[in-house]
Enzyme design. Structure first.
Site, PDB file in Angstrom:
ATOM      1  N   SER A  98     -96.433   5.831  -4.134  1.00  0.00           N
ATOM      2  CA  SER A  98     -95.525   6.810  -4.748  1.00  0.00           C
ATOM      3  C   SER A  98     -94.276   6.159  -5.333  1.00  0.00           C
ATOM      4  CB  SER A  98     -95.102   7.806  -3.662  1.00  0.00           C
ATOM      5  OG  SER A  98     -93.986   8.546  -4.078  1.00  0.00           O
TER       6      SER A  98
ATOM      7  N   GLU B  93     -91.521   7.298  -4.911  1.00  0.00           N
ATOM      8  CA  GLU B  93     -90.483   7.419  -3.873  1.00  0.00           C
ATOM      9  C   GLU B  93     -90.231   6.066  -3.203  1.00  0.00           C
ATOM     10  OE1 GLU B  93     -88.413  10.089  -2.444  1.00  0.00           O
ATOM     11  OE2 GLU B  93     -88.754  10.584  -4.521  1.00  0.00           O
TER      12      GLU B  93
ATOM     13  N   TYR C  93     -90.519   9.526   4.405  1.00  0.00           N
ATOM     14  CA  TYR C  93     -91.732   9.566   3.563  1.00  0.00           C
ATOM     15  C   TYR C  93     -91.852   8.275   2.743  1.00  0.00           C
ATOM     16  CZ  TYR C  93     -94.720  10.739  -0.431  1.00  0.00           C
ATOM     17  OH  TYR C  93     -95.692  10.706  -1.401  1.00  0.00           O
TER      18      TYR C  93
HETATM   19  P1  NAP Z   1    -100.432  17.649  -1.184  1.00  0.00           P
HETATM   20  O1  NAP Z   1    -100.786  18.751  -2.130  1.00  0.00           O
HETATM   21  O2  NAP Z   1     -99.283  17.821  -0.267  1.00  0.00           O
HETATM   22  O3  NAP Z   1    -101.735  17.301  -0.332  1.00  0.00           O
HETATM   23  C1  NAP Z   1    -101.673  16.519   0.830  1.00  0.00           C
HETATM   24  C2  NAP Z   1    -103.023  16.551   1.500  1.00  0.00           C
HETATM   25  O4  NAP Z   1    -102.968  15.784   2.706  1.00  0.00           O
HETATM   26  C3  NAP Z   1    -103.475  17.968   1.914  1.00  0.00           C
HETATM   27  O5  NAP Z   1    -104.842  18.090   1.650  1.00  0.00           O
HETATM   28  C4  NAP Z   1    -103.209  17.966   3.417  1.00  0.00           C
HETATM   29  O6  NAP Z   1    -104.015  18.866   4.147  1.00  0.00           O
HETATM   30  C5  NAP Z   1    -103.601  16.527   3.748  1.00  0.00           C
HETATM   31  N1  NAP Z   1    -103.154  16.122   5.072  1.00  0.00           N
HETATM   32  C6  NAP Z   1    -101.919  16.284   5.613  1.00  0.00           C
HETATM   33  N2  NAP Z   1    -101.900  15.838   6.895  1.00  0.00           N
HETATM   34  C7  NAP Z   1    -103.150  15.380   7.157  1.00  0.00           C
HETATM   35  C8  NAP Z   1    -103.763  14.812   8.298  1.00  0.00           C
HETATM   36  N3  NAP Z   1    -103.079  14.620   9.438  1.00  0.00           N
HETATM   37  N4  NAP Z   1    -105.067  14.480   8.237  1.00  0.00           N
HETATM   38  C9  NAP Z   1    -105.773  14.688   7.089  1.00  0.00           C
HETATM   39  N5  NAP Z   1    -105.254  15.219   5.966  1.00  0.00           N
HETATM   40  C10 NAP Z   1    -103.950  15.565   6.007  1.00  0.00           C
HETATM   41  O7  NAP Z   1    -100.165  16.300  -2.015  1.00  0.00           O
HETATM   42  P2  NAP Z   1    -100.594  15.902  -3.511  1.00  0.00           P
HETATM   43  O8  NAP Z   1     -99.481  16.276  -4.416  1.00  0.00           O
HETATM   44  O9  NAP Z   1    -101.969  16.339  -3.785  1.00  0.00           O
HETATM   45  O10 NAP Z   1    -100.539  14.316  -3.399  1.00  0.00           O
HETATM   46  C11 NAP Z   1    -101.680  13.568  -3.025  1.00  0.00           C
HETATM   47  C12 NAP Z   1    -101.228  12.227  -2.465  1.00  0.00           C
HETATM   48  O11 NAP Z   1    -100.473  11.527  -3.455  1.00  0.00           O
HETATM   49  C13 NAP Z   1    -100.323  12.301  -1.255  1.00  0.00           C
HETATM   50  O12 NAP Z   1    -100.599  11.180  -0.450  1.00  0.00           O
HETATM   51  C14 NAP Z   1     -98.921  12.183  -1.823  1.00  0.00           C
HETATM   52  O13 NAP Z   1     -98.038  11.670  -0.857  1.00  0.00           O
HETATM   53  C15 NAP Z   1     -99.181  11.219  -2.951  1.00  0.00           C
HETATM   54  N6  NAP Z   1     -98.294  11.322  -4.109  1.00  0.00           N
HETATM   55  C16 NAP Z   1     -98.082  12.517  -4.704  1.00  0.00           C
HETATM   56  C17 NAP Z   1     -97.290  12.582  -5.840  1.00  0.00           C
HETATM   57  C18 NAP Z   1     -97.055  13.884  -6.558  1.00  0.00           C
HETATM   58  O14 NAP Z   1     -96.124  13.941  -7.371  1.00  0.00           O
HETATM   59  N7  NAP Z   1     -97.885  14.886  -6.368  1.00  0.00           N
HETATM   60  C19 NAP Z   1     -96.725  11.400  -6.369  1.00  0.00           C
HETATM   61  C20 NAP Z   1     -96.995  10.197  -5.735  1.00  0.00           C
HETATM   62  C21 NAP Z   1     -97.792  10.163  -4.609  1.00  0.00           C
HETATM   63  P3  NAP Z   1    -103.564  20.415   4.358  1.00  0.00           P
HETATM   64  O15 NAP Z   1    -103.892  21.097   3.053  1.00  0.00           O
HETATM   65  O16 NAP Z   1    -104.395  20.850   5.486  1.00  0.00           O
HETATM   66  O17 NAP Z   1    -102.083  20.400   4.628  1.00  0.00           O
HETATM   67  O1  F7E Z   2     -88.004  17.278  -5.435  1.00  0.00           O
HETATM   68  C1  F7E Z   2     -84.475  18.258  -6.110  1.00  0.00           C
HETATM   69  C2  F7E Z   2     -84.710  17.329  -4.940  1.00  0.00           C
HETATM   70  O2  F7E Z   2     -89.528  18.133  -3.677  1.00  0.00           O
HETATM   71  C3  F7E Z   2     -87.627  16.783  -6.693  1.00  0.00           C
HETATM   72  C4  F7E Z   2     -93.655  14.537  -3.850  1.00  0.00           C
HETATM   73  O3  F7E Z   2     -94.870  14.864  -4.480  1.00  0.00           O
HETATM   74  O4  F7E Z   2     -92.849  13.387  -5.790  1.00  0.00           O
HETATM   75  C5  F7E Z   2     -92.550  14.438  -4.887  1.00  0.00           C
HETATM   76  O5  F7E Z   2     -91.319  14.176  -4.219  1.00  0.00           O
HETATM   77  C6  F7E Z   2     -86.123  16.772  -6.820  1.00  0.00           C
HETATM   78  C7  F7E Z   2     -85.360  16.154  -5.648  1.00  0.00           C
HETATM   79  O6  F7E Z   2     -90.267  16.220  -5.183  1.00  0.00           O
HETATM   80  C8  F7E Z   2     -84.515  21.665  -4.892  1.00  0.00           C
HETATM   81  O7  F7E Z   2     -83.487  17.030  -4.266  1.00  0.00           O
HETATM   82  C9  F7E Z   2     -83.177  20.433  -6.067  1.00  0.00           C
HETATM   83  O8  F7E Z   2     -84.365  15.307  -6.165  1.00  0.00           O
HETATM   84  O9  F7E Z   2     -90.156  18.457  -6.094  1.00  0.00           O
HETATM   85  P1  F7E Z   2     -89.532  17.614  -5.061  1.00  0.00           P
HETATM   86  P2  F7E Z   2     -89.891  14.726  -4.744  1.00  0.00           P
HETATM   87  O10 F7E Z   2     -88.975  14.689  -3.600  1.00  0.00           O
HETATM   88  O11 F7E Z   2     -89.496  13.976  -5.975  1.00  0.00           O
HETATM   89  C10 F7E Z   2     -92.983  12.081  -5.197  1.00  0.00           C
HETATM   90  C11 F7E Z   2     -93.322  11.100  -6.297  1.00  0.00           C
HETATM   91  C12 F7E Z   2     -93.903  12.064  -4.054  1.00  0.00           C
HETATM   92  O12 F7E Z   2     -94.578  11.060  -3.792  1.00  0.00           O
HETATM   93  C13 F7E Z   2     -93.816  13.209  -3.105  1.00  0.00           C
HETATM   94  O13 F7E Z   2     -94.996  13.302  -2.305  1.00  0.00           O
HETATM   95  O14 F7E Z   2     -85.661  18.125  -6.890  1.00  0.00           O
HETATM   96  N1  F7E Z   2     -84.266  19.661  -5.741  1.00  0.00           N
HETATM   97  N2  F7E Z   2     -83.307  21.666  -5.556  1.00  0.00           N
HETATM   98  C14 F7E Z   2     -85.110  20.402  -5.019  1.00  0.00           C
HETATM   99  N3  F7E Z   2     -86.303  20.101  -4.484  1.00  0.00           N
HETATM  100  C15 F7E Z   2     -86.952  21.083  -3.795  1.00  0.00           C
HETATM  101  N4  F7E Z   2     -88.164  20.804  -3.267  1.00  0.00           N
HETATM  102  N5  F7E Z   2     -86.386  22.338  -3.637  1.00  0.00           N
HETATM  103  C16 F7E Z   2     -85.166  22.679  -4.153  1.00  0.00           C
HETATM  104  O15 F7E Z   2     -84.700  23.809  -4.013  1.00  0.00           O
END
Ligand code: NAP
Ligand code: F7E
Length: 326
Positions: free
Chosen positions: A127, A129, A151
């Protein structure tokens, strides 16, 4: 017929990836956690051909059993505690699932592959992050990692473990360093979906205001459908490697509000948005913008959906959902 195992199949990316692999002719297996996971019905509807296997990333024994059943050619480790804000309050669990869960999956693959460690291709969901307090703009594969949350720290551990298993055991293990990617399937806790859902409710008269945190943070947002294609492309390469996947453009949360409210005809949203400190984080990631030129050159990958189109797609989907719900 190739076989693929997806952990996190009930998540946003798991569902898009499952659809892509199904189209590519794979037999798809998905790991589902919990004894009565409420998302099973949704996954079965979206991925009717997928075989769901039950287990948890914290349970190596279960993962070994699942590897025996699925016997996959490719493993996509998408399972994680993925909500950054949640990770401060649940740092131990985030470490167990997001960090050690990835190690468990690498171990399960290594043990199952036996004397042919390169025979199973492995994808780790790294990620942006991990860049946290950024040391370079834009961020690329070689940029110093400086995570700012439990995270982010867990993802750094999993990222380096993946590299370590590639170097130690000759595994075909790749990491995709994906910047934020969104869709109408995004969880409601993340900012884009919180805004698209809230704006749709305001348009339908079901909600008066959106309560938000830090509006100044900047993110490089792309479309999840584009990003899962990059995951698949990584595992089709002869040599495993790490790739940044991003659009190369960054926008603030204010920009997000501008586009989302404009979609429902509101140009000045100040009366509809209030601030609550509870949405601020103990440490913020202020600016993310990725350089995906390596992915463009080596994978032929480029994003197809731009920021405005993405947010409008999400608002439209939530307006339709609100309509259905009545
Ligand atoms: P998501 O919608 O939050 O999905 C996370 C998945 O992980 C869900 O299926 C969840 O199951 C499963 N999970 C959580 N705890 C688990 C456990 N103990 N054992 C097995 N499975 C478990 O995330 P996403 O947005 O699809 O992202 C997919 C991956 O890419 C994640 O690893 C995330 O950290 C990473 N990532 C996401 C982004 C982004 O912007 N979306 C960017 C960079 C990296 P439940 O449905 O049961 O909770
Ligand atoms: O926040 C700001 C908050 O929760 C984005 C995950 O998929 O992408 C995701 O992480 C920004 C932050 O995503 C609210 O402070 C303001 O700066 O949508 P987010 P994230 O933290 O960037 C990365 C790449 C991952 O890997 C992660 O799994 O938005 N913000 N006001 C807020 N965020 C939330 N959630 N809610 C608010 O009300």
């Amino acid at each position: 017929m190739k076989r693929a195992l997806i952990t996190g199949v009930t998540g946003q990316d798991g569902m898009y990836l499952g659809e892509l692999l199904d189209r590519e002719g794979y037999e798809v297996f998905g790991l589902v956690r919990g004894q009565n996971n409420p998302k099973v019905g949704v996954v079965q509807k979206i991925l009717p051909n997928a075989k769901l296997l039950f287990g948890d990333l914290t349970d190596l024994g279960a993962l070994l059993r699942i590897m025996d059943v699925a016997n996959p050619d490719e493993v996509y480790n998408l399972g994680a505690i993925s909500f950054v804000a949640h990770s401060w309050e649940n740092a131990g669990m985030t470490t167990d699932v997001t960090a050690k869960g990835a190690l468990n999956m690498l171990e399960a693959v290594r043990i199952h592959a036996g004397s042919k460690p390169e025979s199973i291709r492995f994808y780790q969901a790294s990620s942006s992050e991990m860049f946290g307090k950024v040391h370079e703009v834009p961020q690329k594969e070689s940029t110093l990692l400086w995570p700012r949350s439990p995270y982010g720290v867990s993802k750094v551990y999993a990222h380096y473990m993946t590299i370590n298993y590639r170097e130690s055991y000759g595994m075909h293990a790749s990491s995709g360093i994906l910047f934020n990617h969104e869709s109408p399937r995004r969880g409601i806790e993340f900012v884009t979906r919180k805004v698209s859902d809230g704006v749709a409710r305001i348009a339908r008269g079901k909600q008066d205001k959106l309560t938000m945190g830090n509006l100044a943070a900047s993110r490089d947002w792309g479309f999840a459908g584009d990003y899962v294609r990059a995951m698949w492309l990584m595992l089709q390469q002869p040599v495993a490697d790490d790739f940044v996947i991003a659009t190369g453009k960054t926008h603030t949360i204010r920009d997000l509000l501008d586009v989302a409210f404009a979609r429902i005809g509101i140009s000045d949203w100040s009366d509809y948005v209030s601030y609550d400190k509870q949405y601020e984080r103990p440490a913020e990631v202020d600016l993310l913008i990725g350089d995906a030129s390596k992915a463009k050159e080596k994978l032929g990958w480029e994003p197809t959906v731009q920021f405005k189109e993405l947010i409008e797609m999400m608002v439209d989907a939530d307006l339709a959902l609100q309509e259905q719900e009545g």
